[in-house]
Design a protein around this motif. Structure first.
Motif, short mmCIF file in Angstrom:
data_model
loop_
_atom_site.label_atom_id
_atom_site.label_comp_id
_atom_site.label_asym_id
_atom_site.label_seq_id
_atom_site.Cartn_x
_atom_site.Cartn_y
_atom_site.Cartn_z
N MET A 141 0.94 -1.17 -0.02
CA MET A 141 -0.04 -0.12 0.07
C MET A 141 0.95 1.27 0.04
O MET A 141 0.73 2.32 -0.36
N ALA A 155 -12.74 -2.60 -0.50
CA ALA A 155 -12.12 -1.27 -0.12
C ALA A 155 -11.80 -0.87 1.28
O ALA A 155 -10.75 -0.37 1.50
N ASP A 156 -12.77 -1.34 2.04
CA ASP A 156 -12.84 -0.98 3.47
C ASP A 156 -11.30 -1.94 4.12
O ASP A 156 -10.70 -1.37 4.84
N LEU A 159 -8.16 -0.12 2.66
CA LEU A 159 -7.85 1.26 3.43
C LEU A 159 -7.33 0.89 4.82
O LEU A 159 -6.51 1.75 5.36
N ASP A 160 -7.96 -0.35 5.49
CA ASP A 160 -7.33 -0.44 7.00
C ASP A 160 -5.91 -0.81 6.80
O ASP A 160 -5.04 -0.78 7.52
N ALA A 163 -4.18 1.88 2.23
CA ALA A 163 -4.37 2.16 1.02
C ALA A 163 -5.00 3.71 1.04
O ALA A 163 -5.67 4.12 2.08
N SER A 164 -4.68 4.47 0.05
CA SER A 164 -5.15 5.98 -0.18
C SER A 164 -6.46 5.84 -0.64
O SER A 164 -6.80 5.46 -1.55
N ALA A 165 -7.30 6.55 0.21
CA ALA A 165 -8.90 6.79 -0.37
C ALA A 165 -8.84 7.76 -1.57
O ALA A 165 -10.04 7.19 -2.38
N LEU A 168 -8.16 5.05 -4.73
CA LEU A 168 -8.70 3.61 -4.74
C LEU A 168 -10.23 3.70 -5.61
O LEU A 168 -10.90 4.44 -5.48
#
Length: 382
Positions: A141, A155-156, A159-160, A163-165, A168
């Motif tokens: 990430m 996606a969630d 992100l945890d 990852a950059s919102a 994404l």
């Protein structure tokens, strides 16, 4: 005169292009508007030295991963990918599946070429991958310029992991409008179709048991009420045994692997599509099943579960029926509604086709991925 600019170059790295269930990889290779070079981890042709070396490096990385040395597993394929980047000079690298990306990611860190990772399902859900690869995924990430996933739950998860919102993209793979059309559920016999690998997360045994309940309750003519199942996998033998034990050998047809063209033709012969997706014991989950989108695009009502990205595609009560994971009785009842009411099946199917045409085709997916890749390339040049 100004010389014409060269097309952006894309290096695609993927585990395989041969698996019947992974049509989305072939769709990306054929449809993305870049000068694309692709290498596959399961190909080691003697007459193509670079492909031989890449496939061998991936094989060594897999071996090191199985020996539970994920840090060491990164290096063989990363060194070869570093050489491929210098040879192909891509503007970006697109890697299919997260577990493939951790094998090659350091090459992008060393060269500065932007890396885009396309997560598909088990690579962002199964505990045997997330548990062992968590530290590697966190490193991935930090290296990746962008990430593509199939559903909000995926996606969630990423992100945890860091990852950059802003970079994404949630994009289901989409259905092929050139193939999937022409179903007439109101005119079809009471035949239900399931398409997918015989693995736990696809729920083939749940589908068979739900169909058995339908058969016991149905007033439809028994020989005409059928379930056709396309696919193969580790649960196939158990599925065959279950069909035998439930005395359904005349009503359940296990059709094996079929091509996309054959699946499209089958969809034009049936009343509805069914799939009992669920979270497997090891955490493995769907992304957004392509077969569900293909069925809706064909004009079929869908009976499925509230799982992963399925509720984003199937509108419960409008384009199909959704039941809770594991609820075989509810699934049998939903099957009964489309089997016993031709006009309802037709209305649901028509709504599903319009919904997929509006936002879930292969063209939609390719356009979204292309736009993301162009943004990544432009950002790297700046």
């Amino acid at each position: 005169m100004t010389a014409p600019s060269r097309p952006d170059r894309l290096l695609v790295l993927a585990p395989t292009r041969r698996a019947a269930s992974e049509t989305f990889i072939r769709a990306n290779l054929e449809g993305l508007p870049f000068a694309t070079t692709a290498f596959f981890g399961d190909e080691r042709p003697l007459r193509s030295p670079w492909r031989l070396v890449y496939g061998t490096a991936i094989l060594l990385s897999k071996l090191l991963t199985r020996l539970r040395c994920p840090w060491l597993a990164t290096w063989p394929a990363s060194w070869v990918t570093w050489a491929l980047i210098h040879r192909c000079r891509p503007d970006a690298v697109l890697v299919e599946f997260g577990f493939e990306a951790v094998r090659v990611m350091e090459a992008c860190a060393w060269t500065g070429v932007p890396l885009v990772v396309h997560f598909r399902g088990s690579d962002a859900s199964a505990r045997n991958r997330l548990g062992m690869l968590e530290e590697r995924y966190r490193r991935l990430m930090r290296i990746a310029s962008a990430v593509i996933v199939k559903s909000r739950p995926m996606a969630d998860t990423l992100l945890d992991l860091g990852a950059s919102a802003d970079w994404l993209l949630i994009s289901p793979s989409g259905a092929n409008t050139a193939l999937f059309e022409g179903s007439r559920p109101a005119a079809a016999d009471p035949v239900l179709l399931a398409v997918g690998r015989f693995v736990e997360k696809k729920g083939p045994l749940h589908t068979i048991r739900s169909f058995a309940q339908l058969c016991h309750q149905s007033t439809a003519s028994t020989p005409r009420l059928q379930l056709w199942m396309v696919g193969e996998g580790p649960l196939l033998a158990e599925a065959q045994a279950l069909v035998q034990s439930l005395a359904l050998t005349q009503q359940v047809r296990l059709l094996g692997v079929r091509s996309q063209v054959e699946v499209a033709a089958l969809m034009r012969e049936v009343r509805a599509f069914v799939q009992h997706s669920l979270v497997a014991a090891d955490g493995d989950s769907e992304g957004s099943p392509v077969a569900v989108m293909e069925a809706q695009l064909s004009g079929l009502p869908v009976v499925a579960t509230r799982h992963a990205g399925i509720p984003d595609v199937v509108l419960d009560g409008e384009s199909g029926f959704l039941v809770d994971e594991g609820d075989e009785t509810a699934m049998a009842a939903a099957m009964a509604r489309v089997v016993n009411d031709r006009e309802l099946a037709a209305r649901l199917g028509d709504c599903g086709r319009r919904r997929v045409l509006a936002g879930f085709t292969v063209d939609h997916h390719l356009r979204q991925v292309s736009e993301l890749l162009r943004k990544v390339i432009e950002a790297s040049r700046r």
